[in-house]
Enzyme design. Sequence first.
Site, short mmCIF file in Angstrom:
data_model
loop_
_atom_site.label_atom_id
_atom_site.label_comp_id
_atom_site.label_asym_id
_atom_site.label_seq_id
_atom_site.Cartn_x
_atom_site.Cartn_y
_atom_site.Cartn_z
N GLY A 36 68.00 22.27 28.62
CA GLY A 36 67.71 20.84 28.52
C GLY A 36 68.33 20.24 27.28
O GLY A 36 68.26 20.83 26.20
N ALA A 47 77.18 20.03 12.20
CA ALA A 47 76.80 20.80 11.01
C ALA A 47 77.41 22.21 11.05
O ALA A 47 78.00 22.67 10.07
CB ALA A 47 75.28 20.87 10.90
N ARG A 97 72.04 24.24 33.40
CA ARG A 97 71.19 25.38 33.72
C ARG A 97 72.15 26.29 34.50
O ARG A 97 72.85 25.82 35.39
CB ARG A 97 70.03 24.98 34.63
CG ARG A 97 69.36 23.68 34.20
CD ARG A 97 68.12 23.90 33.38
NE ARG A 97 67.53 22.62 33.02
CZ ARG A 97 66.64 22.48 32.07
NH1 ARG A 97 66.25 23.52 31.35
NH2 ARG A 97 66.13 21.31 31.79
N ASP A 128 63.83 27.53 24.78
CA ASP A 128 63.29 28.85 25.02
C ASP A 128 64.15 29.69 26.00
O ASP A 128 64.46 30.85 25.73
CB ASP A 128 61.88 28.65 25.60
CG ASP A 128 61.09 29.90 25.60
OD1 ASP A 128 61.03 30.55 24.55
OD2 ASP A 128 60.53 30.26 26.66
N THR A 151 65.06 21.61 21.52
CA THR A 151 64.42 21.18 22.77
C THR A 151 63.37 20.13 22.43
O THR A 151 62.70 20.25 21.41
CB THR A 151 63.75 22.34 23.52
OG1 THR A 151 62.79 21.81 24.45
CG2 THR A 151 63.00 23.30 22.60
N ASP A 155 58.51 24.05 22.17
CA ASP A 155 57.73 25.19 22.66
C ASP A 155 58.34 26.54 22.29
O ASP A 155 58.16 27.52 23.00
CB ASP A 155 57.55 25.09 24.17
CG ASP A 155 58.88 25.05 24.92
OD1 ASP A 155 59.92 24.89 24.26
OD2 ASP A 155 58.88 25.19 26.15
N ARG A 180 50.39 -0.48 25.29
CA ARG A 180 49.10 -0.80 24.65
C ARG A 180 48.88 -2.31 24.61
O ARG A 180 47.78 -2.80 24.84
CB ARG A 180 49.09 -0.19 23.24
CG ARG A 180 47.88 -0.49 22.42
CD ARG A 180 46.66 0.30 22.83
NE ARG A 180 46.63 1.65 22.32
CZ ARG A 180 45.62 2.49 22.53
NH1 ARG A 180 44.58 2.12 23.26
NH2 ARG A 180 45.64 3.70 22.04
N ARG A 197 56.26 20.28 31.19
CA ARG A 197 55.85 20.92 32.46
C ARG A 197 54.81 22.02 32.23
O ARG A 197 53.86 22.14 32.97
CB ARG A 197 57.07 21.52 33.16
CG ARG A 197 57.74 20.58 34.13
CD ARG A 197 58.64 21.32 35.08
NE ARG A 197 59.64 22.09 34.36
CZ ARG A 197 60.85 21.66 34.05
NH1 ARG A 197 61.21 20.47 34.43
NH2 ARG A 197 61.70 22.41 33.39
N ALA A 212 45.71 7.65 21.50
CA ALA A 212 45.27 7.72 22.90
C ALA A 212 43.78 8.04 22.97
O ALA A 212 43.25 8.81 22.17
CB ALA A 212 46.06 8.79 23.64
N GLU A 213 43.12 7.42 23.95
CA GLU A 213 41.69 7.65 24.13
C GLU A 213 41.44 9.02 24.76
O GLU A 213 40.43 9.66 24.51
CB GLU A 213 41.08 6.55 25.02
CG GLU A 213 40.77 5.25 24.28
CD GLU A 213 41.99 4.52 23.73
OE1 GLU A 213 43.07 4.63 24.33
OE2 GLU A 213 41.87 3.86 22.68
N LYS A 240 37.53 -2.05 26.30
CA LYS A 240 37.74 -2.03 27.75
C LYS A 240 39.09 -1.46 28.16
O LYS A 240 39.32 -1.15 29.32
CB LYS A 240 37.63 -3.47 28.31
CG LYS A 240 36.35 -4.17 27.93
CD LYS A 240 35.22 -3.77 28.86
CE LYS A 240 33.97 -4.58 28.55
NZ LYS A 240 32.74 -3.85 28.78
N ARG A 269 46.41 1.87 35.77
CA ARG A 269 47.85 1.81 36.05
C ARG A 269 48.52 3.10 35.56
O ARG A 269 48.04 3.73 34.62
CB ARG A 269 48.49 0.63 35.30
CG ARG A 269 48.06 -0.71 35.80
CD ARG A 269 48.85 -1.06 37.08
NE ARG A 269 48.66 -2.46 37.43
CZ ARG A 269 47.69 -2.93 38.22
NH1 ARG A 269 46.80 -2.10 38.72
NH2 ARG A 269 47.62 -4.21 38.51
P1 ADP Z 1 66.02 25.66 27.86
O1 ADP Z 1 67.00 26.41 27.05
O2 ADP Z 1 66.04 24.20 27.57
O3 ADP Z 1 64.63 26.27 27.81
P2 ADP Z 1 66.36 26.83 30.54
O4 ADP Z 1 65.03 27.46 30.56
O5 ADP Z 1 66.85 26.19 31.79
O6 ADP Z 1 66.50 25.71 29.39
O7 ADP Z 1 67.42 27.95 30.10
C1 ADP Z 1 68.80 27.63 30.02
C2 ADP Z 1 69.61 28.70 30.68
O8 ADP Z 1 69.45 29.95 29.98
C3 ADP Z 1 69.21 29.04 32.11
O9 ADP Z 1 69.79 28.13 33.04
C4 ADP Z 1 69.79 30.43 32.27
O10 ADP Z 1 71.17 30.39 32.53
C5 ADP Z 1 69.59 31.04 30.88
N1 ADP Z 1 68.36 31.87 30.85
C6 ADP Z 1 67.08 31.46 30.78
N2 ADP Z 1 66.23 32.49 30.79
C7 ADP Z 1 67.00 33.61 30.89
C8 ADP Z 1 66.72 35.01 30.97
N3 ADP Z 1 65.48 35.48 30.93
N4 ADP Z 1 67.78 35.85 31.06
C9 ADP Z 1 69.04 35.39 31.10
N5 ADP Z 1 69.36 34.09 31.03
C10 ADP Z 1 68.36 33.21 30.94
#
Ligand code: ADP
Length: 345
Positions: A36, A47, A97, A128, A151, A155, A180, A197, A212-213, A240, A269
């Site tokens: 992402g 950099a 991806r 991740d 990211t 996370d 607001r 997600r 946020a409430e 309210k 809403r």
């Molecule tokens: P992000 O890096 O934002 O978390 P993704 O989870 O889609 O995004 O991971 C990016 C890409 O890294 C995936 O499309 C895949 O090609 C590769 N990838 C993710 N997890 C693994 C894994 N366990 N082993 C090998 N490649 C991975």
Amino acid sequence: MWIYIIAGYLFFVEWQVLLLGDKFAMKRIALVTSGGDAPGMNAAIRAVTRVACSKGLEVIGFERGWDGLISNTFRELTPRNVGGILHVGGTILRTSRSPEFRKPEGRKKAVKALEVNDVDGLVVVGGDGSLRGALELSKISDTLIVGIPATIDNDVYGTEETIGFDTAVNTAIGEIDKIRDTANSHERIFVVEVMGRTRGFLALTIGLTVGAEVILVPEVEYNLESIVHTLEVNGAKGKKSGIIVAAEGIGDTYKLLKAIEERAGVEVRLSVTGYAQRGGNPTARSRLLANLFGEKAVDLLLQKQGNMMVGLEEGKVTSIGLQEVTTNQKQLDLTLMKLAQTLAT
Ligand code: ADP
């Protein structure tokens, strides 16, 4: 006689040291942005490139994430051609991806690209998943690999903050502050769905900073009765309107809206912040992290430290093994939920 043998030996050793030293010296590094996109990835590209070039290294950038390594598509990066991107969201190298990279055959192609281009070190900028990919690649490649966490989800274990998180929080805040205004004017309840997600770092920080409430995160199953109770208590006090910040991972937010309407007898809403949260100019904070992480990543490679990720711990730039990053889960500070509740009375 002995003196000649010793001198000859020393001469030989010296040459070996020189030759091997040269063989293992870091000369060329590559960059890839993957997964992402996050605001500040460009700042990280700039950099890494500028710090690396200032230390005499050559830099190339693989395009479209791991797919660029699989297809061997790259471009040279120079201090000049990474100019004018510091403030721009997204990534000039593009991202993807890559299902193919998840397979051993795909990763073998990536190793080949690193070999044919004489890449001594690879900097992987991503979330991740990308860092998991980096670890898998490092198992079959001689190239030293260093990760930079970027990211909007924040996370990633081993760093207090990722590049892009602060920007995404600020983007959502801007939108919710406007919501607001209308919520107050019409005395209405709004459910605002934000990204996340599986993890609630974004929702929690956004919720806390917009007052946020109610904040709903995927880590904690929500309780309709307690949401309605909060709204009713607020209503009785004369408040309210209300904002419910919900991470997308809590389930169907429209269903939640309908359930609240039915149970509380008020109009609700829904506003989905969506992909706008991913884009935009990186904030000062995201740029700063990109600069600091970029410098540290190059330093690690020059020290021949691979299989690492740069990160922020107790406000300081640090490094941590990729293995540790990928086998642990970053914990959400749930005490902040309590604080948010206290502050939103
Ligand atoms: P992000 O890096 O934002 O978390 P993704 O989870 O889609 O995004 O991971 C990016 C890409 O890294 C995936 O499309 C895949 O090609 C590769 N990838 C993710 N997890 C693994 C894994 N366990 N082993 C090998 N490649 C991975």
